[in-house]
Design a protein around this motif. Structure first.
Motif, PDB file in Angstrom:
ATOM      1  N   SER A 100      49.530 124.940  35.121  1.00 30.37           N
ATOM      2  CA  SER A 100      48.650 124.242  35.402  1.00 30.37           C
ATOM      3  C   SER A 100      48.875 123.282  36.952  1.00 30.37           C
ATOM      4  O   SER A 100      50.020 123.112  37.093  1.00 30.37           O
ATOM      5  CB  SER A 100      48.366 123.063  34.445  1.00 30.37           C
ATOM      6  N   ARG A 101      47.807 122.982  37.446  1.00 28.83           N
ATOM      7  CA  ARG A 101      47.893 122.002  38.425  1.00 28.83           C
ATOM      8  C   ARG A 101      48.797 120.755  38.042  1.00 28.83           C
ATOM      9  O   ARG A 101      49.520 120.021  38.642  1.00 28.83           O
ATOM     10  CB  ARG A 101      46.374 121.680  38.887  1.00 28.83           C
ATOM     11  N   GLU A 102      48.391 120.136  36.816  1.00 25.65           N
ATOM     12  CA  GLU A 102      48.924 118.945  36.544  1.00 25.65           C
ATOM     13  C   GLU A 102      50.563 119.009  36.464  1.00 25.65           C
ATOM     14  O   GLU A 102      51.338 118.324  36.770  1.00 25.65           O
ATOM     15  CB  GLU A 102      48.328 118.382  35.066  1.00 25.65           C
ATOM     16  N   GLN A 103      50.805 120.242  35.567  1.00 26.24           N
ATOM     17  CA  GLN A 103      52.419 120.569  35.515  1.00 26.24           C
ATOM     18  C   GLN A 103      53.156 120.730  36.775  1.00 26.24           C
ATOM     19  O   GLN A 103      54.145 120.142  36.685  1.00 26.24           O
ATOM     20  CB  GLN A 103      52.635 121.705  34.737  1.00 26.24           C
TER      21      GLN A 103
END
Length: 273
Positions: free
Chosen positions: A123-126
Motif C-alpha cells: 500500500s501507499r501508506e506502508q
C-alpha cells in the motif's frame, strides 16, 4: 548566486581535469555522484577524501554535496518490506553522510528511483512508513556531521514513489527531522506537477534546500525549450540562497560544451531578471 554542476557528466576525465575546467568556466561548486569514485563510500580512504577536497578547494571550488546516492548499489532499497534491507539502507546513507562531510559538503540529494519503487501489493501508506523509518534511522547521525538529505520528487516515468513536491513534503513531515528538506528539479517539475515552476518555488520557498537545473530534453538550462527567466525571477523573489546545480542526462553534445553553455545561459538570465 552559487552555480554548481554535477560532475558525473565528466565521466572519463580525471579529477584534476574536471576541477580545472569547472573552475575556469566560472562555477564555484561541484556535486558528486559517489559511484564515479568507488563502489562504496567506505572504499574511499581518508587520504583520497582529503585529496578530492583539497584539489577542488585549491581551484576555488566547494564540493557541496552528493547525489545518485543509491545508484549502482545492490541490496539497498528505501520502501521495501524487508526490514533488514531497510536497516542496511539507513546504514549506507550514514556512510554517505560521513563522506559528504569529509569532502566539505552539507547536502545529499535522494533521487535513486529504482531503489525506492513500491513493491507489488504494498500500500501507499506502508511504502511511506517504510521510507520514513529509513530516514528516521539515518538522519540523526547524518545531522551530527552537519549534513541534510534533500528529498527529490521524480516523474512517474522514473518512479512510483514521491512524484510531486507535495508528496515529498508529506514524507518529510512524517519524519520530522530538521535536516530533511525538499529538493526541486526543473525537469521533474515540468513532467509531474500541475502548477508552474515559479508557483512551486514560491509555494515551498521555506522548505527547499537544493535546486537542480536542466530541461525536459535531458540537457542543460538554455539547451531546450524551457524559459528560465520566470524560474530565476521566482528564485530571486523567494530569496533562495542555496546552490543552483546543473544536472543533465544526455551527454551527446559533449561535457565541455554542456558545462559552458549551461553556465553562460544561467549567468545571462540571472543578471537580467
Amino acid at each position: 548566486m552559487k552555480f554548481g554542476i554535477c560532475q558525473e557528466l565528466f565521466v572519463d576525465w580525471d579529477w584534476e581535469k574536471q576541477c580545472d575546467l569547472i573552475a575556469e568556466i566560472g562555477y564555484t561548486g561541484i556535486e558528486l555522484a559517489p559511484f564515479a569514485f568507488a563502489e562504496r563510500p567506505s572504499d574511499i580512504s581518508a587520504e583520497q577524501r582529503a585529496f578530492l577536497r583539497k584539489t577542488a578547494e585549491d581551484r576555488g571550488l566547494q564540493i557541496f554535496g552528493l547525489h545518485w546516492l543509491l545508484a549502482k548499489t545492490e541490496g539497498l532499497h528505501l520502501t521495501t518490506a524487508d526490514a533488514a534491507v531497510r536497516k542496511k539502507t539507513a546504514d549506507y546513507l550514514v556512510e554517505l553522510g560521513e563522506l559528504c562531510a569529509d569532502l566539505g559538503g552539507d547536502l545529499m540529494v535522494f533521487g535513486s528511483p529504482f531503489q525506492r519503487n513500491v513493491e507489488e501489493g504494498m500500500s501507499r501508506e506502508q511504502a511511506y512508513e517504510n521510507a520514513a523509518e529509513v530516514f528516521r534511522n539515518c538522519l540523526p547521525a547524518i545531522g551530527e556531521r552537519g549534513v541534510r538529505i534533500c528529498m527529490e520528487p521524480l516523474t512517474t516515468k522514473e518512479t512510483d514513489f514521491v512524484n510531486t513536491c507535495a508528496e515529498a513534503l508529506e514524507l518529510i513531515d512524517m519524519v520530522g527531522a530538521d535536516n530533511f528538506v525538499l529538493h526541486q528539479d526543473v525537469k521533474a517539475m515540468l513532467g509531474a506537477e500541475t502548477e508552474s515552476i515559479p508557483e512551486l518555488i514560491h509555494k515551498y520557498d521555506t522548505r527547499t534546500g537544493h535546486f537542480h537545473v536542466n530541461d525536459s530534453n535531458l540537457l542543460g538550462p538554455g539547451m531546450g525549450e524551457t524559459d528560465y527567466h520566470p524560474i530565476f525571477k521566482a528564485l530571486k523573489e523567494s530569496r533562495y540562497d542555496g546552490w543552483i546545480s546543473v544536472e543533465v542526462f544526455d551527454y551527446k553534445p559533449g561535457c565541455e560544451f554542456i558545462a559552458r553553455e549551461s553556465f553562460r545561459y544561467m549567468k545571462e538570465v540571472w543578471e537580467s531578471v
